[in-house]
Scaffold this motif. Sequence first.
Motif, short mmCIF file in Angstrom:
data_model
loop_
_atom_site.label_atom_id
_atom_site.label_comp_id
_atom_site.label_asym_id
_atom_site.label_seq_id
_atom_site.Cartn_x
_atom_site.Cartn_y
_atom_site.Cartn_z
N TYR A 179 82.22 36.01 1.29
CA TYR A 179 82.44 36.24 -0.15
C TYR A 179 83.40 35.19 -0.71
N ALA A 180 84.50 34.95 0.01
CA ALA A 180 85.48 33.98 -0.47
C ALA A 180 84.96 32.55 -0.33
N ALA A 181 84.27 32.25 0.77
CA ALA A 181 83.79 30.89 1.00
C ALA A 181 82.80 30.46 -0.07
N ARG A 182 82.03 31.41 -0.60
CA ARG A 182 81.05 31.06 -1.64
C ARG A 182 81.72 30.56 -2.92
N ARG A 183 82.98 30.87 -3.11
CA ARG A 183 83.68 30.36 -4.29
C ARG A 183 83.91 28.86 -4.20
N VAL A 184 83.97 28.31 -2.94
CA VAL A 184 84.32 26.90 -2.80
C VAL A 184 83.25 26.11 -2.05
N HIS A 185 82.18 26.76 -1.60
CA HIS A 185 81.13 26.09 -0.82
C HIS A 185 79.78 26.40 -1.47
N PRO A 186 78.89 25.42 -1.58
CA PRO A 186 77.65 25.62 -2.34
C PRO A 186 76.59 26.45 -1.64
N ASP A 187 76.66 26.61 -0.32
CA ASP A 187 75.57 27.33 0.38
C ASP A 187 76.13 28.02 1.62
N VAL A 188 76.52 29.28 1.44
CA VAL A 188 77.04 30.09 2.54
C VAL A 188 76.02 31.19 2.83
N ARG A 189 75.58 31.28 4.08
CA ARG A 189 74.56 32.26 4.47
C ARG A 189 75.20 33.27 5.42
N LEU A 190 75.14 34.52 5.03
CA LEU A 190 75.76 35.61 5.80
C LEU A 190 74.72 36.30 6.67
N VAL A 191 75.02 36.44 7.96
CA VAL A 191 74.13 37.12 8.90
C VAL A 191 74.86 38.33 9.46
N THR A 192 74.36 39.53 9.14
CA THR A 192 75.00 40.76 9.60
C THR A 192 74.04 41.66 10.36
N ARG A 193 72.83 41.18 10.62
CA ARG A 193 71.85 41.93 11.41
C ARG A 193 71.47 41.10 12.62
N GLY A 194 71.41 41.74 13.77
CA GLY A 194 71.12 41.02 15.01
C GLY A 194 69.64 40.89 15.28
N GLY A 195 69.32 40.56 16.51
CA GLY A 195 67.93 40.46 16.92
C GLY A 195 67.19 39.31 16.26
N SER A 196 65.92 39.51 16.00
CA SER A 196 65.08 38.44 15.47
C SER A 196 65.48 38.04 14.05
N VAL A 197 66.09 38.98 13.30
CA VAL A 197 66.56 38.64 11.94
C VAL A 197 67.63 37.57 12.03
N ALA A 198 68.58 37.74 12.96
CA ALA A 198 69.63 36.75 13.15
C ALA A 198 69.05 35.43 13.63
N TYR A 199 68.09 35.50 14.56
CA TYR A 199 67.50 34.27 15.09
C TYR A 199 66.83 33.47 13.98
N ASP A 200 66.06 34.16 13.13
CA ASP A 200 65.39 33.48 12.01
C ASP A 200 66.41 32.78 11.11
N ALA A 201 67.49 33.50 10.78
CA ALA A 201 68.50 32.95 9.87
C ALA A 201 69.17 31.73 10.48
N LEU A 202 69.48 31.80 11.77
CA LEU A 202 70.15 30.68 12.43
C LEU A 202 69.23 29.47 12.52
N LEU A 203 67.98 29.68 12.88
CA LEU A 203 67.04 28.57 12.98
C LEU A 203 66.78 27.93 11.62
N GLN A 204 66.68 28.78 10.58
CA GLN A 204 66.46 28.24 9.23
C GLN A 204 67.67 27.46 8.75
N SER A 205 68.86 27.93 9.11
CA SER A 205 70.07 27.21 8.73
C SER A 205 70.09 25.81 9.34
N ARG A 206 69.71 25.73 10.61
CA ARG A 206 69.70 24.42 11.27
C ARG A 206 68.64 23.52 10.65
N GLU A 207 67.45 24.08 10.37
CA GLU A 207 66.39 23.28 9.77
C GLU A 207 66.77 22.77 8.38
#
Length: 305
Positions: free
Chosen positions: A171-199
């Motif tokens: 929440y705070a980082a979004r005030r000073v950073h243009p693209d902050v992605r929060l991951v709070t669910r594990g399993g395949s949801v987290a994997y998708d988010a992490l892989l998309q972030s790297r891509e």
Amino acid sequence: MPSPQQARAQASAITSGRTAPEAEVSPTAQLRTLFDRPRLSPGQRRIAQYLIEHLTEAAFLSITDLADRVGVSQPSVTRFASAVGFSGYPALRERLQTIALGTRSGAPAEEMRGNELQAAVDAEIENLENLRRDFADPDRVIDIGRKLAASTPLTVLGLRISVSLAEYFAYAARRVHPDVRLVTRGGSVAYDALLQSREAGGTWVLAFSMPRHAQETLTAVRVARGAGLRVALITDLALGPVVDEADVTFATGTGSRLVFDSYAAPGVMCSALLQAMTDADPERTQARLEEYEQLADQHQFFLRD
């Protein structure tokens, strides 16, 4: 006229370098250095973690009592002492007592213990004092803050009990950073988010791992590393599998005197990294804060105090 938050961003920049020629090193940092051996067995790691978490009491235990507390055999304790460079358990205990007594220097011989709530606050004060010692040299915080600020997108990972800290940071980082992605669910949801972030070009993940430490956090950190992301970890652990997987770890004590843990020191650690991120790109910080203040005024986000 800058908002209070903008003024704080301008006035509280972190300065590099030690504040004193001989900065005091926290007991946690001393033990982390003492036990930082790559070939410790899982049982030896359990002994090390117990000593780190219960230093004041554990430093005065007999070998029998320590083995019983950790759930290992007495020969295992002896082998642990040898593995971390001591001739035997007596020599290790003497070193532990020196570190433990150093944390009590200047304290009255007889202290008023107070009730359980006061004891919980005392434990958090000790965690904060240890963190203050670690901050005597802020260079590592400054360096990681710059790297987090430069990672676009920046992924923040917190699962189960660690969600609250991750949400606060994001929440705070979004005030000073243009693209902050929060991951709070594990399993395949987290994997998708992490892989998309790297891509998408992300280079760093900030992960939280608070007790009880979730297996899915370890798995997600491994997925992040496997995808080419680097991981900064905020946790209460100095040793263990999640720490081993992270590129850099900020170990901060949690309050464990009550039924549910409290997070005073990890919260301050979050604020320190956020400050380092704002310092890393002051022009972007000010531009984003100004834009946010305009939106807040336009849509009346906040009450007029």
